[in-house]
Motif scaffolding. Structure first.
Motif, PDB file in Angstrom:
ATOM      1  N   SER C  35      38.102  38.682  61.296  1.00 50.71           N
ATOM      2  CA  SER C  35      38.220  40.137  61.471  1.00 50.71           C
ATOM      3  C   SER C  35      36.899  40.823  61.168  1.00 50.71           C
ATOM      4  O   SER C  35      36.470  41.732  61.899  1.00 50.71           O
ATOM      5  CB  SER C  35      39.295  40.710  60.537  1.00 50.71           C
ATOM      6  N   ARG C  75      34.278  36.340  72.341  1.00 53.25           N
ATOM      7  CA  ARG C  75      34.176  34.981  71.812  1.00 53.25           C
ATOM      8  C   ARG C  75      34.791  34.901  70.408  1.00 53.25           C
ATOM      9  O   ARG C  75      35.564  33.988  70.109  1.00 53.25           O
ATOM     10  CB  ARG C  75      32.702  34.542  71.783  1.00 53.25           C
ATOM     11  N   ARG C  77      37.001  36.894  69.159  1.00 56.91           N
ATOM     12  CA  ARG C  77      38.438  37.139  69.279  1.00 56.91           C
ATOM     13  C   ARG C  77      39.177  35.879  69.744  1.00 56.91           C
ATOM     14  O   ARG C  77      40.279  35.595  69.301  1.00 56.91           O
ATOM     15  CB  ARG C  77      38.713  38.304  70.239  1.00 56.91           C
ATOM     16  N   ARG C  78      38.562  35.109  70.657  1.00 53.58           N
ATOM     17  CA  ARG C  78      39.197  33.856  71.074  1.00 53.58           C
ATOM     18  C   ARG C  78      39.264  32.873  69.906  1.00 53.58           C
ATOM     19  O   ARG C  78      40.269  32.173  69.740  1.00 53.58           O
ATOM     20  CB  ARG C  78      38.411  33.226  72.249  1.00 53.58           C
ATOM     21  N   HIS C  80      39.470  33.710  66.787  1.00 52.15           N
ATOM     22  CA  HIS C  80      40.479  34.236  65.871  1.00 52.15           C
ATOM     23  C   HIS C  80      41.891  33.850  66.341  1.00 52.15           C
ATOM     24  O   HIS C  80      42.731  33.410  65.551  1.00 52.15           O
ATOM     25  CB  HIS C  80      40.335  35.763  65.799  1.00 52.15           C
ATOM     26  N   LEU C  81      42.138  34.008  67.652  1.00 50.05           N
ATOM     27  CA  LEU C  81      43.452  33.666  68.193  1.00 50.05           C
ATOM     28  C   LEU C  81      43.707  32.163  68.072  1.00 50.05           C
ATOM     29  O   LEU C  81      44.821  31.725  67.758  1.00 50.05           O
ATOM     30  CB  LEU C  81      43.538  34.110  69.658  1.00 50.05           C
ATOM     31  N   LEU C  84      44.899  31.505  64.646  1.00 49.63           N
ATOM     32  CA  LEU C  84      46.321  31.843  64.498  1.00 49.63           C
ATOM     33  C   LEU C  84      47.196  30.727  65.062  1.00 49.63           C
ATOM     34  O   LEU C  84      48.167  30.293  64.433  1.00 49.63           O
ATOM     35  CB  LEU C  84      46.635  33.151  65.228  1.00 49.63           C
ATOM     36  N   TYR C 125      32.587  27.232  67.728  1.00 50.16           N
ATOM     37  CA  TYR C 125      32.919  28.331  68.645  1.00 50.16           C
ATOM     38  C   TYR C 125      31.860  29.421  68.603  1.00 50.16           C
ATOM     39  O   TYR C 125      31.492  29.988  69.640  1.00 50.16           O
ATOM     40  CB  TYR C 125      34.283  28.939  68.280  1.00 50.16           C
TER      41      TYR C 125
END
Lengths: 159, 159, 159
Positions: C35, C75, C77-78, C80-81, C84, C125
């Protein structure tokens, strides 16, 4: 079997654990509400992601135009993803924190502030409130989780 | 240490907790399967999100054309995100429910219906089935989670 | 109440459970770091998702141009997902595994490799490393989770 049950319910009889159970259930139900709000906006704005969802609007081009993104739908979806990103750490770290033997009053302060912050965050996102409203409510929940993680690592650290 | 172990395994010896462990593991494995299905469609449709993933297709423009979205890939990704949005609440609320002392038969009904609904939901998303197939399977899992949350709050409420 | 507390802290005194608590907290904190990295790239690249986030850059068209996607932001955000999608299964299956009575040394191998793999995955990543660096680190964490799931089902299976 009833003997085992008695032992299990000791966990749910503990006040810190009951507080964790209560606030975790509240924030997870709040997160689940985002699905209903997304569905509401998808239907009222007629903005869908799947061809089979638009079949009731007719066939071919007349239905295809509803396969689109809508700013209100995307806003709720961003709020939902932000919930996932922040409530998953609370779920895990909060459970370990509740089992690490904190004072009841301290634990309640953590759980109440986290739940309050996430509820404010949702309103800030959906209304939307001007910044830094949303940013601050996010930061408060984040800081509470860090504080619980610190207690867990201080109590349980085993590398 | 073996004394502590004995106490810990009391939890996993409890039948309600064992049922929770079984169905939670099943739905989490099912969710993990979505990663493999996404990879399968990315490779067969040649649709990637990262430049470094297309390097094996050559350099420059010949590789760049594979940096694109594909309807099949996006469909699996939506199913995966829907899993996260629904299985995370089950993970947390289900654990608290299992610790709240439900009847074994009642708990089994909840866990089995939830797991069944999420498996049907995945098939409904990937085939795809006409609506309201996917919508109904989603709603069934959602309702089961609400029912468990009600039991948790009734048993443990501590605000 | 102190009697209940004593029972609860037995859980956190168990070495396998302490190891689970430690590595789970580490990977969840690592996920939360995503985040902050997203926020860093949004601010330095001036690429925002919400109109209210760009209000400080002025009004009207001058602010609107910052409502855009940026490759570096996307990048993170991917990543981070992906966290999850992989850390949620570890959170649930790892907890059940820790309660299923594994050998301490075996459990430590699982937890350490998973945490290491997810940290390598994040570097792979964000740098980014050439493939198959990211793919391999993802697969290692995935395999560790499958191995723990197998132990849970072998110990606890109750359908």
């Amino acid at each position: 079997r009833s003997g085992e049950m008695a032992k299990l319910t000791q966990l749910i009889d503990n006040e810190v654990f009951r507080a964790y159970a209560t606030y975790t259930t509240i924030v997870l139900l709040k997160m689940m509400l985002m699905s209903l709000i997304t569905a509401y906006f998808r239907i009222t704005r007629k903005a869908f992601a799947n061809p089979e969802d638009t079949a009731s609007f007719g066939k071919g081009e007349s239905a295809k135009k509803y396969l689109r993104t809508d700013p209100d739908v995307e806003r709720v979806r961003r709020g939902h993803l932000n919930d996932l990103e922040n409530i998953v750490p609370f779920l895990g770290i909060g459970l370990l924190y509740a089992l690490s033997g904190p004072e009841l009053s301290t634990a309640l302060v953590h759980f109440r502030i986290f739940a309050g912050a996430r509820i404010v965050h949702t309103f800030a996102y959906l209304i939307p409130l001007p910044q830094p409203g949303r940013g601050l409510s996010w930061a408060v929940g984040y800081a509470v989780t860090i504080s619980m993680a610190y207690k867990v690592l201080k109590t349980a650290l085993y590398l």
